[in-house]
Every structure is written in C-alpha cells, then in structure tokens.
Scaffold this motif. Structure first.
Motif, PDB file in Angstrom:
ATOM      1  N   UNK C 177      11.257  16.308 -57.706  1.00  0.00           N
ATOM      2  CA  UNK C 177      10.059  15.465 -57.698  1.00  0.00           C
ATOM      3  C   UNK C 177      10.205  14.329 -58.702  1.00  0.00           C
ATOM      4  N   UNK C 178       9.530  13.213 -58.414  1.00  0.00           N
ATOM      5  CA  UNK C 178       9.504  12.081 -59.348  1.00  0.00           C
ATOM      6  C   UNK C 178       8.094  11.510 -59.332  1.00  0.00           C
ATOM      7  N   UNK C 179       7.448  11.524 -60.491  1.00  0.00           N
ATOM      8  CA  UNK C 179       6.120  10.928 -60.639  1.00  0.00           C
ATOM      9  C   UNK C 179       6.208   9.945 -61.799  1.00  0.00           C
ATOM     10  N   UNK C 180       5.850   8.696 -61.537  1.00  0.00           N
ATOM     11  CA  UNK C 180       6.033   7.711 -62.614  1.00  0.00           C
ATOM     12  C   UNK C 180       4.963   6.658 -62.616  1.00  0.00           C
ATOM     13  N   UNK C 181       4.884   5.969 -63.742  1.00  0.00           N
ATOM     14  CA  UNK C 181       3.968   4.854 -63.866  1.00  0.00           C
ATOM     15  C   UNK C 181       4.533   3.846 -64.849  1.00  0.00           C
ATOM     16  N   UNK C 182       4.278   2.562 -64.601  1.00  0.00           N
ATOM     17  CA  UNK C 182       4.795   1.544 -65.520  1.00  0.00           C
ATOM     18  C   UNK C 182       3.750   0.472 -65.765  1.00  0.00           C
ATOM     19  N   UNK C 183       3.870  -0.173 -66.918  1.00  0.00           N
ATOM     20  CA  UNK C 183       2.958  -1.251 -67.311  1.00  0.00           C
ATOM     21  C   UNK C 183       3.794  -2.436 -67.779  1.00  0.00           C
ATOM     22  N   UNK C 184       3.360  -3.639 -67.403  1.00  0.00           N
ATOM     23  CA  UNK C 184       4.102  -4.859 -67.732  1.00  0.00           C
ATOM     24  C   UNK C 184       3.123  -5.918 -68.218  1.00  0.00           C
ATOM     25  N   UNK C 185       3.430  -6.530 -69.334  1.00  0.00           N
ATOM     26  CA  UNK C 185       2.561  -7.573 -69.871  1.00  0.00           C
ATOM     27  C   UNK C 185       3.417  -8.721 -70.384  1.00  0.00           C
ATOM     28  N   UNK C 186       3.024  -9.955 -70.053  1.00  0.00           N
ATOM     29  CA  UNK C 186       3.791 -11.111 -70.522  1.00  0.00           C
ATOM     30  C   UNK C 186       2.882 -12.265 -70.904  1.00  0.00           C
ATOM     31  N   UNK C 187       3.209 -12.900 -72.026  1.00  0.00           N
ATOM     32  CA  UNK C 187       2.534 -14.120 -72.470  1.00  0.00           C
ATOM     33  C   UNK C 187       3.548 -15.247 -72.311  1.00  0.00           C
ATOM     34  N   UNK C 188       3.221 -16.239 -71.476  1.00  0.00           N
ATOM     35  CA  UNK C 188       4.225 -17.260 -71.156  1.00  0.00           C
ATOM     36  C   UNK C 188       4.504 -18.221 -72.311  1.00  0.00           C
ATOM     37  N   UNK C 189       3.500 -18.431 -73.168  1.00  0.00           N
ATOM     38  CA  UNK C 189       3.647 -19.423 -74.246  1.00  0.00           C
ATOM     39  C   UNK C 189       4.241 -20.727 -73.693  1.00  0.00           C
ATOM     40  N   UNK C 190       5.308 -21.257 -74.348  1.00  0.00           N
ATOM     41  CA  UNK C 190       5.902 -22.513 -73.877  1.00  0.00           C
ATOM     42  C   UNK C 190       6.922 -22.308 -72.761  1.00  0.00           C
ATOM     43  N   UNK C 191       7.194 -21.062 -72.393  1.00  0.00           N
ATOM     44  CA  UNK C 191       8.290 -20.799 -71.464  1.00  0.00           C
ATOM     45  C   UNK C 191       7.995 -21.194 -70.032  1.00  0.00           C
TER      46      UNK C 191
END
Lengths: 371, 371, 371
Positions: C177-191
């Motif tokens: 079995x595989x149970x997963x969760x992910x979170x992603x956060x990004x601040x672009x700033x000058x990029x």
C-alpha cells in the motif's frame, strides 16, 4: 597516484579516468541603497558542474576532454592531446595559457570562492594552441602559442598570441617556496577589435560589475606577472602582481592596468596543510577526515585584493577588497566555504547617487565535491 | 575485439564502453586576391570533440549514445537501441542512413581531413528511424525508413524517407574488394520546402563555399550512388559516384547533380595496410607503433574529387579538386594529417572580379586521437 | 543491489556508476479537421536522451550529475551532493521537489508515455535547494527549501519555496500500500511575475496544448495533493489528486485549479508485478525475459485523467482523458509502449470552428532502454 574514483586500466598502457566537479553557491551582494540593480541582494547558482574523461594512450600519448554544463549550456574547458617526452611534455588543443599561479590552480583548491580580481578582469582563459612544458627538478618552464577560445574560433578569427612562464620552487627545510613569473602577448588581428576589462565583487552569482573599463578599441594586449607562495605546515602565504597593457589603435596612449593580491592562511585543525605540485597549489587532504571519526580540516584565510582599471585617460575604477574565508574540508573530495568580502570602490563604473566612491559587502557559501 | 580503453563487463551480458574522439585542425584557404571574404586565410578549429557510451544489454539488445561538443554546443550524433537477431540486426533511433562508403566510414579513418565533396553537398546526415541490416558472409544488405535529424525534428515536421544499400565484398587472394550501391529517397512534406546543395573547399575551418546552388524550392529528393574499393597490402584504391535529383515544385524541371572521386594510397612504412570491416574502411594499426621503438605508419594518398552543381537551369558551380594527403599514424589511436588541395572552379557561386573560373588552394593539418 | 552495468568501486568507499536512458517516440494527434495547427498529425522525437554519473565519496557523502541531451541541447536534470546520516539523508543541489507520486516515479517506470496531466500543467520540476529525508521503516518524511531550476537562476532571481511530503507505505499480507500527501509553496519574488498552466494531449511530440490558462499575473503559488497506490501480484491500482492555487496580484480572486487520475493495470504474463521502493514505483523485472527463452512482461493499463483549469474567472479549459497503455518489457532494462488516449475538451483554449468542446485522439509508440 591519488586514491580516487577507480580508473580503468589495461596492461598495454591504456587508461580511462572519468572525473568531475560540482560547486553550488549562494549568497548576497549589499551595495548602497541608492543603487538600483537587479544583480544585488540574494542569489544562488550552480557555479560549476563539470564532467570529463582523461587517460593514457599507448605510445606515450594522453588525452583529456572536460566539459562544463553549468547554466544549462555546454562549454569545452579542456580538450587536449598530449605527448610525454621524458622531462618535456607537449600539448595540442584547448588548455590553460600560462598566466598566474591562482589562475592555474584548480578552482577546487583556491582559498576563496573566486580567484583574484585581476584574473577574470584581464580575460585569462583557456585557448586552442600548442605548448611545451619542461620540468627538470625545481625549475618549471612553460610556453606556447595560442589562437583563441573554442567559443570564439570562427573562420574569420586569426587572433594569436604567445605565453610563457617560469617557476622556481625549492623546498627549504619545511617550507615549500614558489617564485614565478609569466608573460602574455596577443595580436587580435581579425578576431576582436576591442578589449573590455571588468570584474565582479568577488562572488560569481551576480553579474553586476562595479569596475569596468567598457570597450576600448585595441589591436592587442601584453601582460606580465609575478608570483610568490610559501607553505609551512598549517601556514601559507601567497601573493601575485599582474600588469596588463592594451595596445590601442593609432594615436591613443596605451593604458597599463594593474592587479594583485596578498593572502595568508592557517589551519585550525592539527596536522593539516596546503599541498603544492607542478607549479600550483594542490588538494587539501585532511588528516582526520569525516567518516574516520574526525571533523576534517578547518582553515581560515585572509586576503587583500587590489584591481586598478584607471590609466591613460580610461577610468574603469579601482577595487580594494578585504576578504575572509572559512574553508571546511570534511574529506579529500568535499569542501564547504563561507566567504565575506568588503569591497571599497573609487571611480566605480556604477554611480551611487552623486558619488563613485562607496563600499559593497558580499557574502557567499559554497558546497563542493569533485571526483 | 580491439585492444582499447577497458570495457566494463558483467558476466550476465551487460557491458559499458566509453569512447570518444578529438580532432584539432588548422590551415589556410588561398583564393584570388580580388575575393574579399572573412573566411579566407588562416583559421583553426576543434573539428570534432565527441564522447559516447555504448554497450550490450542482456537479452540481445545493445545501446549507443554519442555526443558532439565542438563549437561549445552539443549535438546528438548517434542515439540507438539495437537488437541482434542472428544474421540480422535491427536498430531504432538516430543513426547513419545508408549512403556512400566514405560517409559511412568513420571520420577517424578517412584518408583526407574531409570526406568527398558530394557527401556534405548532398546533405548526408544521421536521421531518426528504424533500420535492418543483413550480413550473411560477403553480402551486406542494409535498409531503413527515416524521419529527420534530431535537430530538425519538431511537432510540425513529417518529412520521411527510405534508404537502402547493397555491398558485395569478396576477398580475392590478397585483395579485399568492395562493390556497392545505395539508393536514397525523401519526401519533405512539412519538414522543409527547399533544398540547398553546397560545399566547402575540402577543409572545414572555413565557412566559405565556392559552389552553392542556393535555395531551390523542392518537395523531395532522390539519390543513388556506386561504390568501389580495393585493398592489397600497402596499396588501396577507392572511388564513388553519386547522383542527387531534387523534385521541384510543379512546372520546374528537376535537376540532377553529380559528384564523385577516385583515390589511391600507399604506405611508405613496411607491413602497414588499410583495414576493412562491415562494408566500410576500418582502423589503421601500424605494425611498428611509436612507443615500441617504431615510427608508426606513414601513408601518402592522392585523390581527384569532382562536384557538379549545374543542371536544369541551376548554376551552383563545378568544383574539381586535386588533393594530396600525408597520414602519419604513430599508434592505433593517434593520427596526424597534412593535406594540400588544389580546387579548380567554374561557374563559382562567388565571383572573382569578372570571372567565376579560378583556383583555390587549401592547406590543412590535423592532430587526432580517439579512445 | 540491481544487476546492472558494472560500477567502479574501490575498497576505500569510492564508487562511480555511469547511467543513462534513451526514449524514442512516434505517433499522431487527431483533432477536429477544422483546427489548422502544425502540431497535429504525425510526429516523432527523441523524448529523452540522458547520461549521468553517480557514486559514493568516502565519509558518507554521495554525488549525482545527470544531463539531458534531447533536442540537441543540454540541460542539467540532477546535480547533487548528498550526505547519509543514518536514517536521515541530506541533499544539496538541483533535485526533485517532493510533489506527486507520479512525478517522483522515474519516467522509465510510469505506465503511460507521459505522466498525469496535472504534473506538467502545474509546473513540477527540479529546483536547486537543500532537503532532508527521513525514512524510518514504513514512514517516509521529505522536506526542503528550493530556489529555482538552474535554467531560470539568474542574478536577479530570488524566488524561493518550500516543499514537504509524507508517505505511509505498509505491506499488508501480499499487498503493498502507498498513502501519501504533499504540500508545495512558492513566493516568486523577482524570479517571475506570472504563472501559466497548460498541458499537451498526453503525448509530448506535439507542442499543441488544448488547455491553457495563458499568463496570469501572480506573486506565488500554493499546491497540495493526495496519493494512493496498491500493488498485489499482477494487479495494481493508483490515483492522485492535486490542487494548485495561484496568488494573484492585489484585487483579483485567487484561482484554484485541479487535476487527478485513477489507473488500474494487470500483467498478462504470469509472475510479473510492478515494484515499489522508497515512496515511488520502481523497475518492472520480467520473470521470463527475452534472451532466456521468455517473452518478457506484458501489461495492460487503463487510466482516467482529469485536468480542470477553469476557476475564478479564468477559463483555461477542462481535459478528460481515457487512456489505454500496452507495456511490453522484454528485459529489465528495455521497454516498448503503445498508448491510445481519448481526450475530451470543454472550454478548450483552441477553438474548433464555433465550439470549444470536442475530442482529440492521440496515439503513441515508444522504444526505451536504460543502463
């Protein structure tokens, strides 16, 4: 021979050795607030990502091809065919010209994240050519003729130049001495019609240069430098001076620009020392590496670096840098660096409001490995 | 199997073999003084700098990826997955189409620095496709269908073509014979809307072409060629002819262009010979190589090369070349070449004052290694 | 350890392992005839051509550099320095952020030629950063801070973000079995100052995207997803959901886009199964491979994939895909795939005459190897 990644060897004289390096940098550039430039503040980059192959070919020949992949582009650093004729060594292909102890020392082994300001400023780079090296004992004589970097070679480029270097490197009691001098001459012909000397504030993740001669119409250049180094146990001292003269087109006075540095370093961890081989600094090999119960080698290095791009009516600016480097070498092939650099500018190429005299502080960290 | 750089092999059938080549060229192009072109005069370049990996995969499969790094760019030369089914061999990926003995012979083993004028002129290149090869004894049959070179593959490109080649290569007493013929057909579809056939004056470090059809609106092309070679001890003779027909858009007559060459060579050093394998020339292995007290193999080769880009109202020019090549092979994997070529032009694409009939002399030297 | 191409190892802890992959694709895109787009119809490409090196460095360190050469360009995929501290693993350099089971599963082991629509649509990619991974038994915790992809790193780019993922992967009787969760956060700033989410119709050899938000002025993004997988003998089932929210500049409502898929697969050949390792799918190893008298493993996979780029006034379109994949794995390191995908669009970014609701059928074949 180094204990490194295994080399494929055959009894008939063939060998094949893959090698590479990876350097990941981050840091910041702090200039007066009045300067509004996208290159200031935080930045990071993969400074170098190189993979190469080298080895011996039966009959006394050897080969080396090294590629640089940073910036998601490819660049040939070295591409050479060599022949070993006893005390002499002949090389054909793209390789380092014989300019400056620090330029010739691998970027894996320099004390600071970036080399002395004059090396990049004066455009030292690998070029395609033919060279010979004689190394009978403590004397080293190197010389070659070169056309241009592969990147600049085109059907219309017929620039060429000659480079020479002499090193006297005696070992006096426990002190390894290095005394050297080099000469560089180039005729641009159709390859280029101007020179531009400029330099970053001692970190590479910015493209902002506070000293910059801008384009100077020129037909060639002539440079010469002096090198000194001494290693004694945990201590080392080194310094260089370099003069670069641009040959301007008829009528204009030829400027001579100048750069140099002086550096001292000391290992805080007992038994560690810089090493020296073949006219340049070599690898630091910690006496008590990580993984063997040790902490590796820790070294502190201080440097004063100077670059003067003002002469003969050209005002490129002057850069005085006071730098501190903390170099942690956990194992022979891994290294972490922490650099702080205080740059003082006069006649800077970038104005800070009404003044061109101001300070820029840079800070950098590097994670490095090679194989 | 060649005694070369060691190959990683596993008992289960896996192997991994790194390989590469390096060719460094210099020389000059001398045309009538009245022609003012930046590509004339001295030039040099890294002609080829390639690294690749190849090997076997258990189950009868094999792989090959080769990369070209000259010009500080990267280009995939070969990228293939193969399957060995006894006398037949299947290949998927980018690989050589089956055109011309000289095109298929590795650039490491050709007698002159550059191949026959028609090979580049008619755009022979590797393309992505599927092919099969049957090699029962002295007969070799090759055929495949191909789309385009990786560099030209895009979502809108649906060019495709078919190529075939038959070789009969009997060994008569001490003479290795080679008799071959190939056919090439391509439908450009959306991939391209024109052809341009042109060629350098037998050296690659210039980009000046004195013969050039310029762009011809076309929907496809059809080519066919004949191949001959014979090797007997120190002697060899070889020659080819090739006809290339462009299918022009409605109404215009289809031109057929022609190229060919004839070459003879002789080894001055005793016991040396060209070698032949799998329908093409192979490596020269000096009997007395440098490093074993010998001087390697020295060969002189003379060639006449012809390219006619005039037909059906198109005037691309005619190039007659008389060439001499001195090939020094110190060891199996190193080579130095000295080439002199006298090119005679008629209807040249570049005018020399009022005439388009004149001569261009080119001179080249090469240092080469492969591993 | 896998039985693969031999690894160079030294008794002191050094190792050097070359690796690579090659994927060659061809197929077609069939859209309503009223759409006139060069990306429709037949196309082919070298999808991936990668070569890399990795290994261990004495002292607990490791390295990895992988390069992508498809399209005759070079791109660094991975470039990392790692340190193995028992249950924890530290990594510096460019590597995968911790988003999505399918994104993290190697492209060599996915069931379809292309990954779920949301992975590319939401811009999952490798970035330069520092991460840690803890893997005590069936629990896996991963987290890191990242700047940007090497390709986008410049002196002025100071984008950054944080990513985290937790996986619980128990083995219940014969079921992994595989149970997963992910979170992603990004601040672009000058990029960067905008985002654009779009996706191809499940094949990569076209550049035509029927769903596309076009540029949305934004200052950052926030995403989160859930992962499920189960493997039991010849059967497997897997599915994911992912929500991506763009932070728009002041005043505008923040859209949240959504994607997900559900997949089931079954091996027709007895004894074959998908494998699982370290929080992702791993290599299929046929029980009766070609070359040992067997035919390899044959698997059929069905998938429903959904991508909704409509929200908060932005109409990027909706894509519903029903896909079938036939996966033939002759040996551990070779694979051939045949994919058919039926894409249903609403509010498509490309109009078909007067409607934006229509179907697109894509068909693809792949030849693949890795070493």
């Amino acid at each position: 021979k180094d204990v490194k990644v295994a080399t494929l060897e055959k009894s008939n004289g063939w060998s094949f050795e893959p090698f590479g390096r990876l350097m990941i940098d981050a840091g910041s550039v702090d200039a007066p607030d009045v300067i509004n430039d996208p290159g200031l503040g935080f930045a990071n980059e993969v400074r170098r990502a190189r993979i190469g192959v080298k080895g011996d070919i039966p009959g006394g020949f050897d080969y080396k091809i090294e590629l640089e992949f940073a910036d998601n582009e490819v660049e040939i650093t070295d591409a050479t065919l060599g022949y070993d004729a006893g005390a002499a060594k002949l090389t054909v292909g793209q390789h380092n010209n014989f300019q400056s102890l620090e330029e010739l020392t691998s970027s894996r082994f320099t004390s600071f994240m970036e080399r002395a300001a004059f090396t990049d400023a004066f455009g030292f780079q690998r070029r395609v050519g033919v060279s010979a090296e004689f190394n009978p004992g403590t004397l080293l004589v190197q010389g070659g003729v070169f056309t241009d970097n592969i990147d600049n070679l085109s059907a219309s480029n017929n620039s060429w130049g000659a480079d020479g270097r002499v090193v006297f490197a005696p070992k006096l009691a426990n002190t390894q001495l290095h005394l050297g001098g080099s000469v560089h001459w180039r005729d641009f012909n159709d390859g280029q019609s101007s020179v531009r000397y400029r330099q970053r504030p001692q970190v590479h993740f910015t493209d902002t240069r506070f000293v910059d001669t801008r384009s100077i119409a020129a037909t060639g250049e002539f440079g010469y430098g002096l090198e000194f180094a001494a290693i004694n146990g945990p201590f080392h001292a080194t310094g260089e001076t370099y003069w670069q003269k641009a040959s301007r087109t008829a009528g204009a006075a030829d400027p001579t620009f100048f750069g140099g540095y002086a550096e001292v370093g000391y290992f805080l961890t007992g038994g560690d020392s810089r090493t020296y081989k073949g006219g340049k600094f070599d690898r630091i090999k910690p006496k008590n590496p990580v993984g063997n119960g040790g902490f590796g080698a820790v070294q502190v290095v201080a440097r004063y670096d100077y670059l003067d791009l003002n002469d003969a009516g050209i005002t490129g600016g002057m850069q005085n840098t006071y730098g501190l480097s903390l170099v942690w070498t956990p194992t022979d092939y891994t290294r972490f660096m922490l650099n702080y650099l205080h740059n003082e500018y006069d006649d800077a190429a970038i104005a800070a409001g009404l003044t061109r005299s101001y300070n820029v502080d840079t800070f950098g960290v590097r994670a490095q490995l090679d194989f």
